[in-house]
Design a protein around this motif. Structure first.
Motif, PDB file in Angstrom:
ATOM      1  N   ALA A 124       0.827  -1.204   0.000  1.00  0.00           N
ATOM      2  CA  ALA A 124       0.000   0.000   0.000  1.00  0.00           C
ATOM      3  C   ALA A 124       0.863   1.256   0.000  1.00  0.00           C
ATOM      4  O   ALA A 124       0.486   2.292  -0.528  1.00  0.00           O
ATOM      5  N   SER A 125       2.052   1.171   0.643  1.00  0.00           N
ATOM      6  CA  SER A 125       2.918   2.348   0.675  1.00  0.00           C
ATOM      7  C   SER A 125       3.408   2.703  -0.713  1.00  0.00           C
ATOM      8  O   SER A 125       3.724   3.854  -0.992  1.00  0.00           O
ATOM      9  N   GLY A 126       3.521   1.656  -1.533  1.00  0.00           N
ATOM     10  CA  GLY A 126       3.617   1.771  -2.986  1.00  0.00           C
ATOM     11  C   GLY A 126       4.773   2.513  -3.577  1.00  0.00           C
ATOM     12  O   GLY A 126       5.733   1.895  -3.982  1.00  0.00           O
ATOM     13  N   GLU A 127       4.733   3.823  -3.635  1.00  0.00           N
ATOM     14  CA  GLU A 127       5.582   4.597  -4.524  1.00  0.00           C
ATOM     15  C   GLU A 127       6.452   5.579  -3.750  1.00  0.00           C
ATOM     16  O   GLU A 127       5.995   6.241  -2.829  1.00  0.00           O
ATOM     17  N   ARG A 128       7.716   5.667  -4.171  1.00  0.00           N
ATOM     18  CA  ARG A 128       8.575   6.711  -3.629  1.00  0.00           C
ATOM     19  C   ARG A 128       9.447   7.237  -4.758  1.00  0.00           C
ATOM     20  O   ARG A 128       9.795   6.517  -5.701  1.00  0.00           O
ATOM     21  N   THR A 129       9.791   8.490  -4.665  1.00  0.00           N
ATOM     22  CA  THR A 129      10.645   9.127  -5.664  1.00  0.00           C
ATOM     23  C   THR A 129      12.099   8.956  -5.255  1.00  0.00           C
ATOM     24  O   THR A 129      12.494   9.327  -4.141  1.00  0.00           O
ATOM     25  N   VAL A 130      12.881   8.377  -6.155  1.00  0.00           N
ATOM     26  CA  VAL A 130      14.311   8.200  -5.909  1.00  0.00           C
ATOM     27  C   VAL A 130      15.092   9.424  -6.381  1.00  0.00           C
ATOM     28  O   VAL A 130      15.985   9.917  -5.691  1.00  0.00           O
ATOM     29  N   PHE A 131      14.720   9.930  -7.568  1.00  0.00           N
ATOM     30  CA  PHE A 131      15.412  11.114  -8.093  1.00  0.00           C
ATOM     31  C   PHE A 131      14.452  11.903  -8.966  1.00  0.00           C
ATOM     32  O   PHE A 131      13.806  11.349  -9.862  1.00  0.00           O
ATOM     33  N   ASP A 132      14.350  13.192  -8.702  1.00  0.00           N
ATOM     34  CA  ASP A 132      13.510  14.099  -9.483  1.00  0.00           C
ATOM     35  C   ASP A 132      14.390  15.253  -9.945  1.00  0.00           C
ATOM     36  O   ASP A 132      14.824  16.081  -9.132  1.00  0.00           O
ATOM     37  N   PRO A 133      14.689  15.349 -11.240  1.00  0.00           N
ATOM     38  CA  PRO A 133      15.574  16.431 -11.702  1.00  0.00           C
ATOM     39  C   PRO A 133      15.008  17.817 -11.438  1.00  0.00           C
ATOM     40  O   PRO A 133      15.766  18.777 -11.281  1.00  0.00           O
ATOM     41  N   ALA A 134      13.666  17.934 -11.373  1.00  0.00           N
ATOM     42  CA  ALA A 134      13.071  19.242 -11.104  1.00  0.00           C
ATOM     43  C   ALA A 134      13.315  19.689  -9.674  1.00  0.00           C
ATOM     44  O   ALA A 134      13.384  20.888  -9.390  1.00  0.00           O
ATOM     45  N   VAL A 135      13.430  18.732  -8.751  1.00  0.00           N
ATOM     46  CA  VAL A 135      13.767  19.062  -7.363  1.00  0.00           C
ATOM     47  C   VAL A 135      15.267  19.277  -7.229  1.00  0.00           C
ATOM     48  O   VAL A 135      15.732  20.194  -6.543  1.00  0.00           O
ATOM     49  N   PHE A 136      16.041  18.438  -7.890  1.00  0.00           N
ATOM     50  CA  PHE A 136      17.497  18.553  -7.852  1.00  0.00           C
ATOM     51  C   PHE A 136      17.943  19.907  -8.402  1.00  0.00           C
ATOM     52  O   PHE A 136      18.874  20.525  -7.879  1.00  0.00           O
ATOM     53  N   ASP A 137      17.273  20.361  -9.475  1.00  0.00           N
ATOM     54  CA  ASP A 137      17.618  21.632 -10.113  1.00  0.00           C
ATOM     55  C   ASP A 137      16.332  22.356 -10.489  1.00  0.00           C
ATOM     56  O   ASP A 137      15.762  22.116 -11.562  1.00  0.00           O
ATOM     57  N   PRO A 138      15.830  23.229  -9.621  1.00  0.00           N
ATOM     58  CA  PRO A 138      14.558  23.911  -9.886  1.00  0.00           C
ATOM     59  C   PRO A 138      14.560  24.774 -11.144  1.00  0.00           C
ATOM     60  O   PRO A 138      13.494  25.154 -11.622  1.00  0.00           O
ATOM     61  N   THR A 139      15.737  25.083 -11.706  1.00  0.00           N
ATOM     62  CA  THR A 139      15.764  25.867 -12.942  1.00  0.00           C
ATOM     63  C   THR A 139      15.292  25.062 -14.143  1.00  0.00           C
ATOM     64  O   THR A 139      15.011  25.633 -15.203  1.00  0.00           O
ATOM     65  N   GLY A 140      15.223  23.745 -14.005  1.00  0.00           N
ATOM     66  CA  GLY A 140      14.789  22.903 -15.108  1.00  0.00           C
ATOM     67  C   GLY A 140      15.855  22.616 -16.135  1.00  0.00           C
ATOM     68  O   GLY A 140      15.577  22.016 -17.185  1.00  0.00           O
ATOM     69  N   ARG A 141      17.097  22.973 -15.858  1.00  0.00           N
ATOM     70  CA  ARG A 141      18.160  22.832 -16.859  1.00  0.00           C
ATOM     71  C   ARG A 141      18.964  21.541 -16.701  1.00  0.00           C
ATOM     72  O   ARG A 141      19.892  21.283 -17.457  1.00  0.00           O
ATOM     73  N   THR A 142      18.601  20.723 -15.710  1.00  0.00           N
ATOM     74  CA  THR A 142      19.256  19.425 -15.523  1.00  0.00           C
ATOM     75  C   THR A 142      18.337  18.326 -16.022  1.00  0.00           C
ATOM     76  O   THR A 142      17.139  18.322 -15.730  1.00  0.00           O
ATOM     77  N   THR A 143      18.885  17.395 -16.791  1.00  0.00           N
ATOM     78  CA  THR A 143      18.115  16.272 -17.306  1.00  0.00           C
ATOM     79  C   THR A 143      18.608  14.965 -16.706  1.00  0.00           C
ATOM     80  O   THR A 143      19.797  14.818 -16.402  1.00  0.00           O
ATOM     81  N   LEU A 144      17.684  14.042 -16.524  1.00  0.00           N
ATOM     82  CA  LEU A 144      18.010  12.676 -16.105  1.00  0.00           C
ATOM     83  C   LEU A 144      18.274  11.884 -17.375  1.00  0.00           C
ATOM     84  O   LEU A 144      17.361  11.577 -18.134  1.00  0.00           O
ATOM     85  N   ASP A 145      19.537  11.557 -17.625  1.00  0.00           N
ATOM     86  CA  ASP A 145      19.932  10.955 -18.894  1.00  0.00           C
ATOM     87  C   ASP A 145      19.875   9.432 -18.879  1.00  0.00           C
ATOM     88  O   ASP A 145      19.623   8.814 -19.909  1.00  0.00           O
ATOM     89  N   ALA A 146      20.136   8.805 -17.744  1.00  0.00           N
ATOM     90  CA  ALA A 146      20.136   7.342 -17.659  1.00  0.00           C
ATOM     91  C   ALA A 146      20.168   6.945 -16.195  1.00  0.00           C
ATOM     92  O   ALA A 146      20.508   7.750 -15.319  1.00  0.00           O
ATOM     93  N   TRP A 147      19.830   5.683 -15.925  1.00  0.00           N
ATOM     94  CA  TRP A 147      19.842   5.180 -14.553  1.00  0.00           C
ATOM     95  C   TRP A 147      19.918   3.661 -14.594  1.00  0.00           C
ATOM     96  O   TRP A 147      19.513   3.026 -15.564  1.00  0.00           O
ATOM     97  N   GLU A 148      20.447   3.079 -13.504  1.00  0.00           N
ATOM     98  CA  GLU A 148      20.579   1.623 -13.427  1.00  0.00           C
ATOM     99  C   GLU A 148      20.616   1.204 -11.963  1.00  0.00           C
ATOM    100  O   GLU A 148      21.533   1.575 -11.225  1.00  0.00           O
ATOM    101  N   PRO A 149      19.621   0.429 -11.495  1.00  0.00           N
ATOM    102  CA  PRO A 149      19.634  -0.036 -10.107  1.00  0.00           C
ATOM    103  C   PRO A 149      20.614  -1.194  -9.915  1.00  0.00           C
ATOM    104  O   PRO A 149      20.891  -1.964 -10.846  1.00  0.00           O
ATOM    105  N   SER A 150      21.127  -1.312  -8.689  1.00  0.00           N
ATOM    106  CA  SER A 150      22.011  -2.425  -8.359  1.00  0.00           C
ATOM    107  C   SER A 150      21.208  -3.721  -8.275  1.00  0.00           C
ATOM    108  O   SER A 150      19.978  -3.700  -8.161  1.00  0.00           O
ATOM    109  N   PRO A 151      21.861  -4.882  -8.325  1.00  0.00           N
ATOM    110  CA  PRO A 151      21.131  -6.164  -8.312  1.00  0.00           C
ATOM    111  C   PRO A 151      20.225  -6.350  -7.095  1.00  0.00           C
ATOM    112  O   PRO A 151      19.172  -6.982  -7.209  1.00  0.00           O
ATOM    113  N   ASP A 152      20.603  -5.810  -5.934  1.00  0.00           N
ATOM    114  CA  ASP A 152      19.762  -5.971  -4.748  1.00  0.00           C
ATOM    115  C   ASP A 152      18.772  -4.822  -4.571  1.00  0.00           C
ATOM    116  O   ASP A 152      17.995  -4.803  -3.617  1.00  0.00           O
ATOM    117  N   GLY A 153      18.786  -3.861  -5.477  1.00  0.00           N
ATOM    118  CA  GLY A 153      17.839  -2.761  -5.427  1.00  0.00           C
ATOM    119  C   GLY A 153      18.119  -1.726  -4.363  1.00  0.00           C
ATOM    120  O   GLY A 153      17.303  -0.822  -4.148  1.00  0.00           O
TER     121      GLY A 153
END
Length: 719
Positions: free
Chosen positions: A114-143
């Motif tokens: 039920a707790s369901g969803e959490r944000t790991v990375f939000d580029p809009a929060v990381f950079d409020p100017t909107g000039r940073t993009t999330l280009d790629a991501w990869e979780p580790s085997p154990d998450g």
């Protein structure tokens, strides 16, 4: 001004603006370059010149009547939740979501609870100017950890951060100066570790490295494979926690080298790499199936690609057996081997493309026997076909009227099914169900009649040398007679033109226009030979194919000359500018987005040094002559050239690929030679580059470009 190119020398000094009178002697020929000073992006002279171009563009854009309508329509079509394919790690589902009204995708971790969803990375929060993009991501085997790649201002040279998947906080200092690196995590490693690549040669390091997540301790990255040749792009992949695959692409994908290593019981710092093929004029994509079979999708002896298999301990071509043969009418653009680890019942999924339309089929992974064809939602494009840890596969689907949806396949399924689905904590709205008729056009108050559909037909034209070239034409049912038409082309790097979702194309069609795509040589629409027949000294063939396509549209009654706008970006921008330079009568207007234009100096700008296998090099006399014959910048400088059609150039200050010097210099050359009553405009942006950007900025760019096309081709708001 001094040139370091051995065959040339500068014979005239620059003007007060920093080089306006430069003339270079190359291979005994005088090559003028009066606007070389515009290669300095931040000089006072360039800044003043750009300010004037920005005023000109703003004044012109105010007169375009369709601009607001197109922007609103594009935004409407983009207003859906957009998911990426899920990655499952130890029960946690990782996926990116760009919300319907969001500017950037954010990385989420989902669970069935039920707790369901959490944000790991939000580029809009990381950079409020909107000039940073999330280009790629990869979780580790154990998450527990996620490697996240970001860049700022469109430079595409960014940072790799390792985050705690629960808190989203960094666990160490980031790695900087990376460009779209591959990340391959090691399983059950202490401390956690992954392979990554450095592919920019500005720091002299090109190869594959092993990085151990050090926390607060000292960093110690180990080079495990160095690129032996300059201008190569390394790649790395780890399959089933055991099989390490390393590639080196030479230049632009004409060929690559491939190695494999078995890490079982071996030190990851010294992987025992075995060549699969090295030095061959072939390109191969390698993967290891769940039963340990090495599969290779290859152009070796198959320009449209075939699929071969062998064992990792005998990986050379001498041991390959053919599983899927080459199809003379389609290209094999992807594959995925499904099934449980260690063997078991699975299927080999094959993705083929026929003139931009995807076809998906399931085969026996041993002998390639066709099991069944897998239906897709419509006539569109499949991307990101990848096997999953649970024995299935994920893929993305989109077509002209359907925003990207994620589909999942499990062995035995008769068709892929949408994801997210039941049991997932977060489900998208309109993306959850595939439309029953993906070609149906959404209604609008002043849009097409209810039930109107996007019609697709293929015309054929003959190029100068007699080669038949296909041209795909999109329109709404019921549109008769010639009408305003955009002709798009690319013609480079072996990349095919495919028909995925485009809110811009859809908005243009709804406004009453037609949209055509020329599948010219130099692209990958008909395989490797089609690419090479339009590469290097034969690049002019792509231009000839494109002009033949434009002529065919006019001859077939799709449009008149004064209703035709050419459009292309990057290498496609070079294509359309060269076509207009050699045939100024061809069309009414040209849109060239982030184009190549100065083909004498392209190697010195952006990533041009990586592209000599595609275009040649000005250091070679034969290549130089070919480059100069179609270089738009130099053709524009020629005094005997007739007046050009209307031209809209776009340039992005952070562009590290083609470099914004190209559109700056091209615009200056056109303005200096005089264009008559037709406008010559430069739309220039700061804080963005060649790649992804915030949604609003993407909409503004698309609306401006197509409003310009509408104004120059006579597309009326009431048409």
């Amino acid at each position: 001004m001094v040139s370091s190119r051995p065959p040339g020398e500068i014979t005239a000094p620059g003007t007060a603006e920093g080089g306006g009178a430069a003339v270079e002697i190359l291979h005994g020929r005088r090559v003028p370059d009066p606007f070389r000073w515009l290669e300095e992006p931040d000089s006072p002279a360039t800044a003043a010149w750009l300010a004037e171009r920005e005023r000109e563009f703003a004044a012109a854009a105010r007169s375009w009547p369709l601009r607001t309508r197109l922007a609103e329509d594009i935004r409407t079509h983009l207003r859906t939740d957009l998911w990426s394919p899920p990655e499952i790690r130890d029960g946690t589902v990782f996926s990116t979501l760009r919300p319907a009204d969001g500017e950037h995708p954010r990385l989420l971790a989902l669970s069935p609870s039920a707790s369901g969803e959490r944000t790991v990375f939000d580029p809009a929060v990381f950079d409020p100017t909107g000039r940073t993009t999330l280009d790629a991501w990869e979780p580790s085997p154990d998450g527990r950890l996620v490697a996240v790649q970001t860049s700022r201002d469109g430079t595409e040279r960014g940072s790799l951060r390792v985050l705690d998947a629960r808190s989203g906080l960094p666990v160490e200092e980031p790695l900087h100066g990376l460009r779209y690196t591959h990340v391959a995590w090691l399983p059950a490693s202490s401390p956690p570790a992954f392979y990554y690549v450095r592919r920019d040669d500005h720091d002299g390091r090109r190869g594959v490295w092993l990085h151990r997540v050090h926390g607060a301790g000292p960093r110690r990255d180990v080079l495990v494979h160095a690129c032996a040749a300059p201008r190569t792009v390394p790649g790395v992949r780890l399959r089933h926690g055991r099989w390490l695959l390393i590639t080196e692409s030479h230049g632009t994908g004409h060929r690559n080298d491939v190695w494999i290593a078995d890490l079982a019981g071996r030190s990851p710092e010294r992987p025992p790499l075995v060549p699969v093929h090295v030095g061959l004029e072939a390109e191969s994509e390698a993967d290891v199936g769940p039963d340990g079979t090495l599969y290779l999708r290859t152009t070796l002896d198959a320009p449209r690609r075939r699929l071969c298999a062998t064992t990792p301990d005998a990986p050379s071509p001498a041991h390959w057996r053919e599983v899927l043969s080459e199809d003379p009418a389609t290209t094999l653009d992807g594959f995925a081997v499904t099934g449980a680890a260690g063997g078991g019942t699975g299927a080999l999924l094959a993705l083929r493309t026929r003139l931009g339309i995807s076809e998906l089929s399931a085969h026996d992974p041993g002998d390639g026997r066709l099991l069944h064809r897998l239906p897709l939602p419509g006539e569109g494009m499949v991307t990101r076909l990848e096997p999953t840890a649970d024995g299935g596969a994920n893929l993305c689907y989109a077509d002209v009227t359907t925003q990207q949806v994620v589909l999942r396949y499990r062995p035995g399924d008769s068709a892929p099914t949408p994801w997210p689905g039941p049991g997932t904590a977060r489900r998208p709205g309109r993306c959850a169900t595939v439309p029953p008729d993906p070609r149906a056009v959404p209604p609008a108050e002043d849009g097409p009649r209810p039930g109107a559909r996007v019609a697709r037909r293929v015309l054929w034209c003959r190029s100068v040398d007699g080669t038949r070239v296909p041209v795909t034409v999109l329109s709404l049912d019921g549109r008769g007679g010639p009408g305003p038409t955009i002709l798009h082309g690319y013609g480079g790097f072996g990349r095919p033109r495919q028909f995925g979702f485009s809110a811009t194309v859809l908005a243009w069609l709804r406004a009453g226009g037609r949209y055509a795509v020329a599948h010219v040589r130099g692209g990958g629409d008909a395989g490797r030979d089609w690419h090479l027949r339009g590469a290097r000294r034969a690049k002019i063939r792509a231009v000839q194919d494109f002009t033949a396509a434009a002529d065919r549209l006019v001859a077939d009654g799709v449009c008149r000359r004064d209703q035709l706008c050419l459009s292309g970006g990057s290498a496609g921008g070079l294509l359309v500018l060269a076509a207009a330079a050699l045939r100024p009568d061809l069309c009414a207007a040209v849109i060239a987005s982030a184009p190549l234009a100065d083909m004498v100096r392209f190697e010195r700008l952006g990533l041009g040094a990586m592209w000599t296998r595609e275009f040649g090099t000005a250091d070679d006399p034969g290549d130089f002559a070919a480059l100069l014959s179609y270089s738009p910048y130099h053709l524009a400088l020629a005094a005997d050239r007739p007046r050009w059609p209307a031209v809209l150039l776009t340039g992005f200050h952070g562009d590290t690929r083609t470099d914004a010097a190209h559109p700056r210099k091209m615009c200056a050359a056109l303005l200096a030679t005089g264009s008559g009553p037709r406008p010559i405009l430069l739309r220039y942006e700061r804080g963005v580059g060649h790649g992804p950007r915030a949604v609003t900025r993407a909409i503004d760019l698309a609306a401006d470009a197509h409003a310009f096309a509408a104004a120059e081709t006579g597309l009326s708001p009431r048409r």
